[in-house]
Design an enzyme around this catalytic site. Structure first.
Site, mmCIF file in Angstrom:
data_model
loop_
_atom_site.group_PDB
_atom_site.id
_atom_site.type_symbol
_atom_site.label_atom_id
_atom_site.label_comp_id
_atom_site.label_asym_id
_atom_site.label_seq_id
_atom_site.Cartn_x
_atom_site.Cartn_y
_atom_site.Cartn_z
ATOM 1 N N ASP A 110 6.266 14.462 -6.234
ATOM 2 C CA ASP A 110 6.211 13.537 -5.146
ATOM 3 C C ASP A 110 7.386 12.717 -5.561
ATOM 4 O O ASP A 110 7.730 11.890 -6.322
ATOM 5 C CB ASP A 110 4.960 12.745 -4.969
ATOM 6 C CG ASP A 110 4.939 11.840 -3.810
ATOM 7 O OD1 ASP A 110 5.895 12.019 -3.017
ATOM 8 O OD2 ASP A 110 4.174 10.939 -3.924
ATOM 9 N N MET B 17 -0.441 1.823 -0.073
ATOM 10 C CA MET B 17 0.412 0.956 -0.676
ATOM 11 C C MET B 17 0.028 -0.554 -0.586
ATOM 12 O O MET B 17 -0.499 -0.860 0.747
ATOM 13 C CB MET B 17 1.766 1.008 -0.512
ATOM 14 C CG MET B 17 2.451 2.419 -0.375
ATOM 15 S SD MET B 17 4.141 2.367 -0.193
ATOM 16 C CE MET B 17 4.552 4.027 0.022
ATOM 17 N N SER C 296 4.068 14.552 3.417
ATOM 18 C CA SER C 296 3.787 13.265 3.483
ATOM 19 C C SER C 296 3.746 12.357 4.751
ATOM 20 O O SER C 296 4.972 12.255 4.979
ATOM 21 C CB SER C 296 4.552 12.669 2.160
ATOM 22 O OG SER C 296 4.089 11.426 2.062
ATOM 23 N N HIS D 285 -3.116 8.934 -2.050
ATOM 24 C CA HIS D 285 -2.188 8.774 -3.172
ATOM 25 C C HIS D 285 -2.086 7.068 -3.247
ATOM 26 O O HIS D 285 -1.699 6.362 -2.452
ATOM 27 C CB HIS D 285 -0.832 9.293 -3.001
ATOM 28 C CG HIS D 285 0.264 8.567 -4.224
ATOM 29 N ND1 HIS D 285 1.557 8.819 -3.957
ATOM 30 C CD2 HIS D 285 -0.001 7.943 -5.227
ATOM 31 C CE1 HIS D 285 2.041 8.422 -5.208
ATOM 32 N NE2 HIS D 285 1.007 7.799 -5.880
ATOM 33 N N SER E 65 10.454 12.844 3.748
ATOM 34 C CA SER E 65 11.561 12.757 4.879
ATOM 35 C C SER E 65 12.078 13.900 4.981
ATOM 36 O O SER E 65 12.646 14.398 5.978
ATOM 37 C CB SER E 65 12.704 11.673 4.260
ATOM 38 O OG SER E 65 12.798 11.962 2.720
ATOM 39 N N ASP F 155 -0.077 8.084 1.590
ATOM 40 C CA ASP F 155 0.297 7.261 0.711
ATOM 41 C C ASP F 155 -0.516 5.801 1.055
ATOM 42 O O ASP F 155 -0.428 5.316 2.131
ATOM 43 C CB ASP F 155 1.664 6.901 0.864
ATOM 44 C CG ASP F 155 2.463 7.946 0.113
ATOM 45 O OD1 ASP F 155 2.228 8.356 -0.980
ATOM 46 O OD2 ASP F 155 3.408 8.678 0.694
ATOM 47 N N HIS G 188 -0.588 14.532 2.637
ATOM 48 C CA HIS G 188 -0.302 13.639 1.418
ATOM 49 C C HIS G 188 -0.593 12.061 2.231
ATOM 50 O O HIS G 188 0.405 11.853 3.126
ATOM 51 C CB HIS G 188 0.763 13.805 0.929
ATOM 52 C CG HIS G 188 1.089 12.884 -0.416
ATOM 53 N ND1 HIS G 188 0.547 13.269 -1.759
ATOM 54 C CD2 HIS G 188 1.761 11.672 -0.453
ATOM 55 C CE1 HIS G 188 1.082 12.110 -2.437
ATOM 56 N NE2 HIS G 188 1.826 11.190 -1.737
ATOM 57 N N MET H 297 -1.237 3.795 -4.581
ATOM 58 C CA MET H 297 -0.213 3.029 -5.254
ATOM 59 C C MET H 297 -0.827 1.616 -5.067
ATOM 60 O O MET H 297 -0.126 0.898 -4.398
ATOM 61 C CB MET H 297 1.124 3.272 -4.917
ATOM 62 C CG MET H 297 1.741 4.697 -4.975
ATOM 63 S SD MET H 297 2.898 4.864 -3.851
ATOM 64 C CE MET H 297 2.154 5.942 -2.191
ATOM 65 N N MET I 87 5.394 11.809 -10.418
ATOM 66 C CA MET I 87 6.460 10.979 -9.621
ATOM 67 C C MET I 87 7.848 11.283 -9.649
ATOM 68 O O MET I 87 8.055 10.984 -11.224
ATOM 69 C CB MET I 87 6.341 9.328 -9.753
ATOM 70 C CG MET I 87 4.762 8.802 -9.005
ATOM 71 S SD MET I 87 4.370 9.422 -7.296
ATOM 72 C CE MET I 87 5.730 8.754 -6.379
ATOM 73 N N GLY J 213 6.841 3.636 -3.608
ATOM 74 C CA GLY J 213 7.074 2.473 -2.768
ATOM 75 C C GLY J 213 7.756 3.048 -1.500
ATOM 76 O O GLY J 213 7.467 2.498 -0.613
ATOM 77 N N PHE J 214 8.654 3.899 -1.611
ATOM 78 C CA PHE J 214 9.324 4.298 -0.208
ATOM 79 C C PHE J 214 9.602 5.641 -0.274
ATOM 80 O O PHE J 214 9.836 6.400 -1.319
ATOM 81 C CB PHE J 214 10.779 3.437 -0.443
ATOM 82 C CG PHE J 214 10.721 1.872 -0.467
ATOM 83 C CD1 PHE J 214 10.299 1.208 0.442
ATOM 84 C CD2 PHE J 214 10.548 1.541 -1.689
ATOM 85 C CE1 PHE J 214 10.146 -0.373 0.224
ATOM 86 C CE2 PHE J 214 10.327 -0.011 -2.075
ATOM 87 C CZ PHE J 214 10.354 -0.913 -0.939
ATOM 88 N N GLY J 215 9.710 5.819 1.148
ATOM 89 C CA GLY J 215 10.188 7.509 1.169
ATOM 90 C C GLY J 215 11.794 7.569 1.013
ATOM 91 O O GLY J 215 12.427 6.615 1.224
HETATM 92 C C1 DX5 Z 1 6.735 7.322 -2.362
HETATM 93 C C2 DX5 Z 1 5.533 7.997 -1.780
HETATM 94 C C3 DX5 Z 1 5.988 9.472 -1.435
HETATM 95 C C4 DX5 Z 1 6.967 9.502 -0.245
HETATM 96 C C5 DX5 Z 1 7.864 10.647 -0.684
HETATM 97 O O1 DX5 Z 1 6.384 6.233 -3.013
HETATM 98 O O2 DX5 Z 1 4.631 8.413 -2.888
HETATM 99 O O3 DX5 Z 1 4.509 10.219 -0.996
HETATM 100 O O4 DX5 Z 1 6.041 9.770 1.118
HETATM 101 O O5 DX5 Z 1 8.997 10.582 0.274
HETATM 102 P P1 DX5 Z 1 10.075 11.671 0.259
HETATM 103 O O6 DX5 Z 1 9.665 12.665 0.219
HETATM 104 O O7 DX5 Z 1 10.959 10.993 1.516
HETATM 105 O O8 DX5 Z 1 10.763 11.005 -0.982
HETATM 106 ZN ZN ZN Z 2 3.092 9.563 -2.461
#
Ligand code: DX5
Ligand code: ZN
Length: 215
Positions: free
Chosen positions: A173, A35, A6, A64, A196, A33, A31, A66, A135, A140-142
């Protein structure tokens, strides 16, 4: 099993450097993202970013989305070179129409479900999709912690897939590492998205290999 890095956690000041490592490691899909600061409390990547990825690599681009009301956005990402567009079942009352729209644009179709959403919500969408994204964190966040109960949801989806003879991929994910990834594969997932875990460590290659051996 497919490993899908990602890019949210990639080195944004030198994305090309990270992409080259992925390509050397024979990674075929990434991937991306998207947002909107509305469906999720964060902002990320644009159609222009997807276009530049498409122009500079042969990677399969899994976008993806969101975003709220994805019907307004799918054509932007289709025209930018997305190969697969995943939208959230919670993002519009007209989810079935959006999936049809993605298919008409000639792209592969994905449906995503938040941790709090039951599989019941996507039952009538399953015949339309190439991929279901479970999910395993709230989007929303890594770098968030894997929600362990989601492995039961993956098992339930795997059973549904067998019962109705569907051939969609099951992608996970959020919070994926070598341990949580293994649980997801055991439950029936076949695509691991990891942000991450892959990019925040010093050695991207080493992290990819730690996921590869789970197969
Ligand atoms: C979160 C994203 C993910 C994100 C995952 O909302 O959709 O794709 O990058 O990050 P990690 O693998 O760090 O949880
Ligand atoms: Zn994602």
């Amino acid at each position: 099993m497919i490993i899908e890095p990602s890019l949210l956690s990639a080195n944004l000041l030198n994305v090309k450097h990270d992409l080259n490592i992925l390509l050397n490691e024979q990674i075929k899909r990434v991937h991306v993202d998207i947002m909107d600061g509305n469906f999720v409390p964060n902002l990320a990547f644009t159609p222009e970013f997807v276009k530049q990825l498409d122009e500079s690599t042969n990677l399969f681009l899994d976008c993806h989305l969101m975003v709220k009301d994805p019907e307004k956005w799918v054509s932007f990402f289709a025209n930018s070179g997305a190969d697969l567009i995943t939208v959230h079942v919670e993002s519009t009352p007209h989810i079935h129409r959006v999936l049809q729209q993605i298919k008409e644009l000639g792209k592969k179709v994905g449906i995503a479900v938040n941790p709090g959403t039951s599989l019941q919500a996507i039952l009538w969408l399953l015949p339309l999709v190439d991929q279901v994204l479970i999910m395993t964190v709230n989007p929303g966040f890594g770098g968030q912690k894997f929600i362990f109960e989601m492995t039961d949801k993956i098992v339930e989806l795997t059973q549904l897939k067998k019962r109705f003879n569907y051939d969609f991929d099951i992608e996970v994910d959020g919070g994926i590492n070598d341990k949580t990834g293994k649980s997801c594969l055991d439950a029936g997932a076949n695509i691991l998205v990891a942000g991450s875990y892959i990019f925040s460590a010093r050695n991207i290659t080493e992290q990819i290999n730690k996921l590869r051996v789970l197969n």
